[in-house]
Design an enzyme around this catalytic site. Structure first.
Site, PDB file in Angstrom:
ATOM      1  N   SER A  70      -2.679  -1.578  12.252  1.00 13.45           N
ATOM      2  CA  SER A  70      -3.955  -1.807  12.930  1.00 13.45           C
ATOM      3  C   SER A  70      -4.601  -0.393  12.951  1.00 13.45           C
ATOM      4  O   SER A  70      -4.671   0.230  12.017  1.00 13.45           O
ATOM      5  CB  SER A  70      -4.104  -2.656  14.078  1.00 13.45           C
ATOM      6  OG  SER A  70      -5.263  -2.635  14.729  1.00 13.45           O
ATOM      7  N   TYR A 114     -14.928  -1.880   9.213  1.00 11.97           N
ATOM      8  CA  TYR A 114     -13.623  -1.352   9.681  1.00 11.97           C
ATOM      9  C   TYR A 114     -13.059  -2.024  11.046  1.00 11.97           C
ATOM     10  O   TYR A 114     -11.771  -2.759  10.862  1.00 11.97           O
ATOM     11  CB  TYR A 114     -13.437   0.166   9.514  1.00 11.97           C
ATOM     12  CG  TYR A 114     -11.841   0.551   9.565  1.00 11.97           C
ATOM     13  CD1 TYR A 114     -11.132   0.413   8.288  1.00 11.97           C
ATOM     14  CD2 TYR A 114     -11.569   1.067  10.857  1.00 11.97           C
ATOM     15  CE1 TYR A 114      -9.719   0.776   8.492  1.00 11.97           C
ATOM     16  CE2 TYR A 114      -9.816   1.337  10.909  1.00 11.97           C
ATOM     17  CZ  TYR A 114      -9.220   1.517   9.534  1.00 11.97           C
ATOM     18  OH  TYR A 114      -8.033   1.794   9.819  1.00 11.97           O
ATOM     19  N   LYS A 164     -10.039  -4.794  11.678  1.00  9.92           N
ATOM     20  CA  LYS A 164      -8.970  -4.653  12.448  1.00  9.92           C
ATOM     21  C   LYS A 164      -8.810  -5.213  13.853  1.00  9.92           C
ATOM     22  O   LYS A 164      -7.752  -5.720  14.378  1.00  9.92           O
ATOM     23  CB  LYS A 164      -9.025  -2.917  12.823  1.00  9.92           C
ATOM     24  CG  LYS A 164      -8.615  -2.163  11.512  1.00  9.92           C
ATOM     25  CD  LYS A 164      -7.347  -2.518  10.907  1.00  9.92           C
ATOM     26  CE  LYS A 164      -7.094  -1.494   9.478  1.00  9.92           C
ATOM     27  NZ  LYS A 164      -5.845  -1.647   9.028  1.00  9.92           N
ATOM     28  N   SER A 201       1.440   3.510  -2.460  1.00  6.07           N
ATOM     29  CA  SER A 201       0.973   4.525  -3.316  1.00  6.07           C
ATOM     30  C   SER A 201       0.381   5.924  -2.474  1.00  6.07           C
ATOM     31  O   SER A 201       0.635   7.098  -3.431  1.00  6.07           O
ATOM     32  CB  SER A 201      -0.355   4.187  -4.018  1.00  6.07           C
ATOM     33  OG  SER A 201      -1.455   3.959  -3.255  1.00  6.07           O
ATOM     34  N   SER A 202       0.111   5.659  -1.196  1.00  6.43           N
ATOM     35  CA  SER A 202      -0.200   7.196  -0.530  1.00  6.43           C
ATOM     36  C   SER A 202      -0.086   6.821   1.078  1.00  6.43           C
ATOM     37  O   SER A 202       0.453   5.784   1.416  1.00  6.43           O
ATOM     38  CB  SER A 202      -1.612   7.526  -1.015  1.00  6.43           C
ATOM     39  OG  SER A 202      -2.348   6.595  -0.554  1.00  6.43           O
ATOM     40  N   GLY A 203      -0.128   7.873   1.674  1.00  6.75           N
ATOM     41  CA  GLY A 203      -0.347   7.673   3.128  1.00  6.75           C
ATOM     42  C   GLY A 203       0.765   7.234   3.670  1.00  6.75           C
ATOM     43  O   GLY A 203       1.806   7.557   3.209  1.00  6.75           O
ATOM     44  N   GLY A 246       0.874  -1.292  -0.220  1.00  4.90           N
ATOM     45  CA  GLY A 246       0.122  -0.238  -0.002  1.00  4.90           C
ATOM     46  C   GLY A 246       0.771   1.200   0.123  1.00  4.90           C
ATOM     47  O   GLY A 246       0.856   2.213   0.734  1.00  4.90           O
TER      48      GLY A 246
END
Length: 330
Positions: A177, A191, A195, A48-50, A46
Site C-alpha cells: 500500500s 493514487y 491504495k 522490474s525495478s524499485g 512488479g
C-alpha cells in the site's frame, strides 16, 4: 496486544493440525539482521525495478526460491536481474505477468506454480503505478489504468494463488500500500483512492483467511527514491498532454508540475521495504502484523492504523465475527 510467547488467537483458530502441516519455513523464528527464508517460495509482482527488484534479490539471498514477475518480457530489466541472480547463484526465476491482464495472470501463475512444484507460500503484490493531478483532470483512460494495476491486479493475483494456499492451510500475502493509503495529498490523482481500496481489500481478506491459516500483511511505505517517479511522469505527462487547457488552468496550482516530478530530496534506502517484509516472513505463524509502516521519517498513518484497529475490535469484537477480528488484531 497479547504476549508473543503465548499462542495467538490466530494459531488457536487455525488449529494445531494446520500448524503442524505448515511448511517448516513458515515457522522460522525471526532474527533482526538476516532472517532465514530457506525452504520458502516467494512470488513477487512488479520486479522490474524499485521494491520489486530489490526484494527479489534480497529474498533469494536469504535462501528463498523467488519467482520474479514483470510485464513485457523479454526486456533489459529482466536480463539484468537474471544476470545478477546467476552471478550470485541465486534460486531466482523470471516469469512474465502483466497484472492488468486476466490471460497473463492465468498463464504466468500456472508457469510459476510449475516452477515451484505446485507450492507458492508467499505472494508479494508489489506491482503498482501512480498518475498525478486533480480528480477532475483524471480522464477515464487514466482512471481505468491505475485501478486495473493497483487494485484489480491484486485481485487477479489473489484468485490465481489463494486456492493452493488454502489447500496447504498456510501461506502469506503481502500487499504493498502506501502512507497515502491512509492520508491524502491534494493533486495526487487517484493514487490514494486505489491504495485506500488496497487497505480495505487486504484487511477484509485477512479476516476471511484466518480459518485457512493464511496471513495478510499490508506494507505502508513512505516516499523512496525509486523509478516510480520516472514511470509516473510518463503516465502523468500523457494525461496532461491530452487534457483540455481550460481544465488544466482551472486547477493550475496542481497541474503546473504534472509530469515533471523527479522524487528528488528523497534519500531513504528502498531496501527498507524488502527487509521489513523478510522480517515479517520469518516471524512465527500467528504473530505477524496486519500492517507495517516503513520509512525512517514521519509515519502519519500509524495513528489511523491504531484507531482503525480499536474501532474494529469495539464494533465487531463481541459479535459472532469477533474471533476473526481478534485473531488479526491481537
Amino acid at each position: 496486544m497479547s504476549d508473543r510467547h503465548s499462542p495467538s488467537r490466530r494459531e488457536i483458530l487455525a488449529g494445531a493440525a494446520a500448524l503442524t502441516a505448515a511448511a517448516p519455513a513458515l515457522l522460522h523464528a525471526a532474527t533482526p539482521d538476516a532472517p532465514s527464508l530457506k525452504g520458502r517460495t516467494v512470488l513477487i509482482t512488479g520486479a522490474s525495478s524499485g521494491f520489486g527488484r530489490v526484494g527479489a534479490l534480497h529474498y533469494a539471498r536469504l535462501g528463498a526460491k523467488v519467482i520474479a514477475t514483470m510485464r513485457g518480457v523479454p526486456r533489459p530489466e529482466a536480463e539484468s536481474l537474471a544476470a545478477e541472480a546467476a552471478k550470485d547463484k541465486l534460486d531466482l526465476h523470471i516469469v512474465e505477468i502483466d497484472v492488468t491482464s486476466d490471460a497473463s495472470v492465468t498463464s504466468g501463475a500456472a508457469k510459476a506454480l510449475e516452477l515451484a512444484d505446485g507450492r507458492i507460500d508467499t505472494l508479494v503484490n508489489n506491482a503498482g503505478i501512480g498518475i498525478t493531478g486533480p480528480v477532475e483532470v483524471q480522464d477515464m483512460e487514466a482512471t481505468r489504468l491505475i485501478f486495473e494495476t493497483n487494485v484489480l491486479g491484486i485481485q487477479r493475483m489473489l484468485r490465481a494463488l489463494l486456492p493452493q494456499m488454502r489447500a496447504a492451510k498456510s501461506g502469506q500475502v503481502f500487499n504493498i500500500s502506501s502512507q497515502l493509503g491512509r492520508v491524502i495529498v491534494p493533486g495526487g490523482g487517484h493514487y490514494s483512492a486505489t491504495k485506500f481500496a488496497v487497505e480495505a481489500l487486504s484487511e477484509q481478506l485477512a479476516y476471511e483467511l484466518v480459518p485457512h491459516g493464511i496471513e495478510v500483511t499490508i506494507i505502508q511505505p513512505g516516499g523512496y527514491p525509486t523509478r516510480v517517479w520516472q514511470n509516473r511522469n510518463i503516465y502523468t505527462g500523457a494525461l496532461k498532454g491530452r487534457s483540455d487547457a481550460a481544465l488544466l488552468a482551472a486547477y493550475e496550482p496542481f497541474t503546473k508540475g504534472m509530469g515533471t516530478e523527479d522524487g528528488s530530496g528523497r534519500s531513504a534506502d528502498p531496501a527498507d521495504v524488502p527487509r521489513a517484509i523478510a522480517e515479517i516472513m520469518a516471524m512465527p505463524a500467528g504473530s505477524r502484523p496486519l500492517r507495517r509502516a516503513v520509512h525512517p521519517g514521519a509515519k502519519p498513518q500509524e495513528a489511523i492504523n491504531k484507531v482503525a484497529a480499536e474501532v474494529q475490535l469495539a464494533w465487531l469484537g463481541g459479535s459472532p465475527l469477533g474471533p476473526l477480528i481478534k485473531a488479526v488484531h491481537d
